[in-house]
Design a protein around this motif. Structure first.
Motif, mmCIF file in Angstrom:
data_model
loop_
_atom_site.group_PDB
_atom_site.id
_atom_site.type_symbol
_atom_site.label_atom_id
_atom_site.label_comp_id
_atom_site.label_asym_id
_atom_site.label_seq_id
_atom_site.Cartn_x
_atom_site.Cartn_y
_atom_site.Cartn_z
ATOM 1 N N MET A 87 0.849 -1.190 0.000
ATOM 2 C CA MET A 87 0.000 0.000 0.000
ATOM 3 C C MET A 87 0.886 1.241 0.000
ATOM 4 O O MET A 87 1.922 1.279 0.655
ATOM 5 N N ALA A 88 0.418 2.258 -0.736
ATOM 6 C CA ALA A 88 1.181 3.503 -0.835
ATOM 7 C C ALA A 88 1.165 4.254 0.491
ATOM 8 O O ALA A 88 0.128 4.360 1.140
ATOM 9 N N ASN A 89 2.323 4.768 0.887
ATOM 10 C CA ASN A 89 2.424 5.510 2.145
ATOM 11 C C ASN A 89 2.657 6.998 1.937
ATOM 12 O O ASN A 89 2.027 7.813 2.594
ATOM 13 N N THR A 90 3.550 7.348 1.051
ATOM 14 C CA THR A 90 3.869 8.758 0.856
ATOM 15 C C THR A 90 2.796 9.433 0.008
ATOM 16 O O THR A 90 2.109 8.766 -0.778
ATOM 17 N N PRO A 91 2.648 10.737 0.147
ATOM 18 C CA PRO A 91 1.651 11.448 -0.669
ATOM 19 C C PRO A 91 1.866 11.260 -2.170
ATOM 20 O O PRO A 91 0.901 11.090 -2.920
ATOM 21 N N SER A 92 3.118 11.259 -2.610
ATOM 22 C CA SER A 92 3.385 11.100 -4.039
ATOM 23 C C SER A 92 3.005 9.701 -4.520
ATOM 24 O O SER A 92 2.497 9.534 -5.635
ATOM 25 N N ALA A 93 3.224 8.690 -3.682
ATOM 26 C CA ALA A 93 2.861 7.324 -4.049
ATOM 27 C C ALA A 93 1.345 7.164 -4.087
ATOM 28 O O ALA A 93 0.806 6.456 -4.940
ATOM 29 N N LYS A 94 0.649 7.840 -3.174
ATOM 30 C CA LYS A 94 -0.821 7.793 -3.174
ATOM 31 C C LYS A 94 -1.374 8.436 -4.439
ATOM 32 O O LYS A 94 -2.309 7.925 -5.065
ATOM 33 N N LYS A 95 -0.780 9.564 -4.814
ATOM 34 C CA LYS A 95 -1.210 10.242 -6.034
ATOM 35 C C LYS A 95 -0.928 9.363 -7.252
ATOM 36 O O LYS A 95 -1.761 9.255 -8.155
ATOM 37 N N ALA A 96 0.237 8.738 -7.271
ATOM 38 C CA ALA A 96 0.592 7.859 -8.388
ATOM 39 C C ALA A 96 -0.401 6.705 -8.498
ATOM 40 O O ALA A 96 -0.810 6.328 -9.604
ATOM 41 N N ALA A 97 -0.819 6.170 -7.371
ATOM 42 C CA ALA A 97 -1.791 5.071 -7.371
ATOM 43 C C ALA A 97 -3.123 5.533 -7.948
ATOM 44 O O ALA A 97 -3.775 4.798 -8.699
ATOM 45 N N ARG A 98 -3.529 6.762 -7.607
ATOM 46 C CA ARG A 98 -4.785 7.318 -8.156
ATOM 47 C C ARG A 98 -4.667 7.488 -9.672
ATOM 48 O O ARG A 98 -5.600 7.167 -10.412
ATOM 49 N N LYS A 99 -3.533 8.009 -10.108
ATOM 50 C CA LYS A 99 -3.322 8.230 -11.545
ATOM 51 C C LYS A 99 -3.346 6.906 -12.314
ATOM 52 O O LYS A 99 -3.936 6.809 -13.386
ATOM 53 N N ILE A 100 -2.695 5.896 -11.721
ATOM 54 C CA ILE A 100 -2.655 4.581 -12.361
ATOM 55 C C ILE A 100 -4.065 4.011 -12.484
ATOM 56 O O ILE A 100 -4.421 3.437 -13.518
ATOM 57 N N ALA A 101 -4.869 4.178 -11.434
ATOM 58 C CA ALA A 101 -6.241 3.668 -11.462
ATOM 59 C C ALA A 101 -7.056 4.343 -12.561
ATOM 60 O O ALA A 101 -7.806 3.677 -13.289
ATOM 61 N N ARG A 102 -6.906 5.667 -12.689
ATOM 62 C CA ARG A 102 -7.620 6.392 -13.745
ATOM 63 C C ARG A 102 -7.167 5.928 -15.117
ATOM 64 O O ARG A 102 -7.978 5.683 -16.016
ATOM 65 N N ARG A 103 -5.872 5.817 -15.300
ATOM 66 C CA ARG A 103 -5.309 5.424 -16.590
ATOM 67 C C ARG A 103 -5.721 4.001 -16.957
ATOM 68 O O ARG A 103 -5.993 3.700 -18.118
ATOM 69 N N THR A 104 -5.794 3.116 -15.951
ATOM 70 C CA THR A 104 -6.203 1.740 -16.189
ATOM 71 C C THR A 104 -7.622 1.693 -16.745
ATOM 72 O O THR A 104 -7.907 0.933 -17.676
ATOM 73 N N GLU A 105 -8.514 2.502 -16.180
ATOM 74 C CA GLU A 105 -9.897 2.554 -16.665
ATOM 75 C C GLU A 105 -9.957 3.033 -18.112
ATOM 76 O O GLU A 105 -10.672 2.467 -18.938
ATOM 77 N N ILE A 106 -9.198 4.067 -18.413
ATOM 78 C CA ILE A 106 -9.179 4.605 -19.772
ATOM 79 C C ILE A 106 -8.652 3.560 -20.750
ATOM 80 O O ILE A 106 -9.227 3.330 -21.819
ATOM 81 N N ASN A 107 -7.554 2.901 -20.377
ATOM 82 C CA ASN A 107 -6.960 1.883 -21.247
ATOM 83 C C ASN A 107 -7.905 0.700 -21.440
ATOM 84 O O ASN A 107 -7.969 0.125 -22.530
ATOM 85 N N LYS A 108 -8.634 0.345 -20.380
ATOM 86 C CA LYS A 108 -9.582 -0.759 -20.479
ATOM 87 C C LYS A 108 -10.673 -0.434 -21.497
ATOM 88 O O LYS A 108 -11.050 -1.275 -22.323
ATOM 89 N N ASP A 109 -11.163 0.806 -21.450
ATOM 90 C CA ASP A 109 -12.183 1.235 -22.410
ATOM 91 C C ASP A 109 -11.643 1.207 -23.832
ATOM 92 O O ASP A 109 -12.325 0.763 -24.764
ATOM 93 N N ARG A 110 -10.430 1.700 -24.009
ATOM 94 C CA ARG A 110 -9.832 1.722 -25.351
ATOM 95 C C ARG A 110 -9.617 0.315 -25.876
ATOM 96 O O ARG A 110 -9.862 0.033 -27.061
ATOM 97 N N ARG A 111 -9.131 -0.569 -25.028
ATOM 98 C CA ARG A 111 -8.893 -1.955 -25.439
ATOM 99 C C ARG A 111 -10.209 -2.633 -25.819
ATOM 100 O O ARG A 111 -10.302 -3.340 -26.838
ATOM 101 N N SER A 112 -11.236 -2.393 -25.027
ATOM 102 C CA SER A 112 -12.548 -2.979 -25.287
ATOM 103 C C SER A 112 -13.104 -2.476 -26.615
ATOM 104 O O SER A 112 -13.639 -3.253 -27.418
ATOM 105 N N ARG A 113 -12.971 -1.171 -26.863
ATOM 106 C CA ARG A 113 -13.462 -0.578 -28.108
ATOM 107 C C ARG A 113 -12.733 -1.191 -29.307
ATOM 108 O O ARG A 113 -13.361 -1.550 -30.306
ATOM 109 N N MET A 114 -11.420 -1.333 -29.198
ATOM 110 C CA MET A 114 -10.634 -1.910 -30.283
ATOM 111 C C MET A 114 -11.067 -3.354 -30.550
ATOM 112 O O MET A 114 -11.266 -3.748 -31.697
ATOM 113 N N ARG A 115 -11.252 -4.118 -29.492
ATOM 114 C CA ARG A 115 -11.636 -5.524 -29.638
ATOM 115 C C ARG A 115 -13.009 -5.647 -30.288
ATOM 116 O O ARG A 115 -13.265 -6.590 -31.052
#
Length: 88
Positions: A1-29
């Motif tokens: 689990m992320a402890n530092t503020p920067s790691a927490k922010k990075a985790a949030r960014k990764i989660a957002r990006r994962t959702e976007i990539n999932k949508d793009r992959r689904s659309r392509m498929r």
């Protein structure tokens, strides 16, 4: 689990990006599936139309980092080969 503020922010960014990539992959498929269904039915006209729609979608996925460029090119090439074989 992320402890530092920067790691927490990075985790949030990764989660957002994962959702976007999932949508793009689904659309392509979805676009690829339409081409494959048209090829399976033997309808070369519908397959051609579906391929023309799917090719930019696949390349866009590569450009956005969802797929590697070589993978996208290989997918497009293989679909084009199958389309040519159906038309011949």
């Amino acid at each position: 689990m992320a402890n530092t503020p920067s790691a927490k922010k990075a985790a949030r960014k990764i989660a957002r990006r994962t959702e976007i990539n999932k949508d793009r992959r689904s659309r392509m498929r979805t676009f690829v599936r339409k081409v494959e269904e048209a090829l399976a039915s033997g309808d070369s006209a519908a397959a051609g139309v579906a391929f023309k729609a799917a090719e930019p979608e696949i390349m866009r996925a590569a450009q956005k980092g969802v797929l590697h460029k070589s993978t996208a090119s290989r997918k497009v090439s293989r679909l084009a080969q199958r389309l040519a074989k159906l038309g011949a």
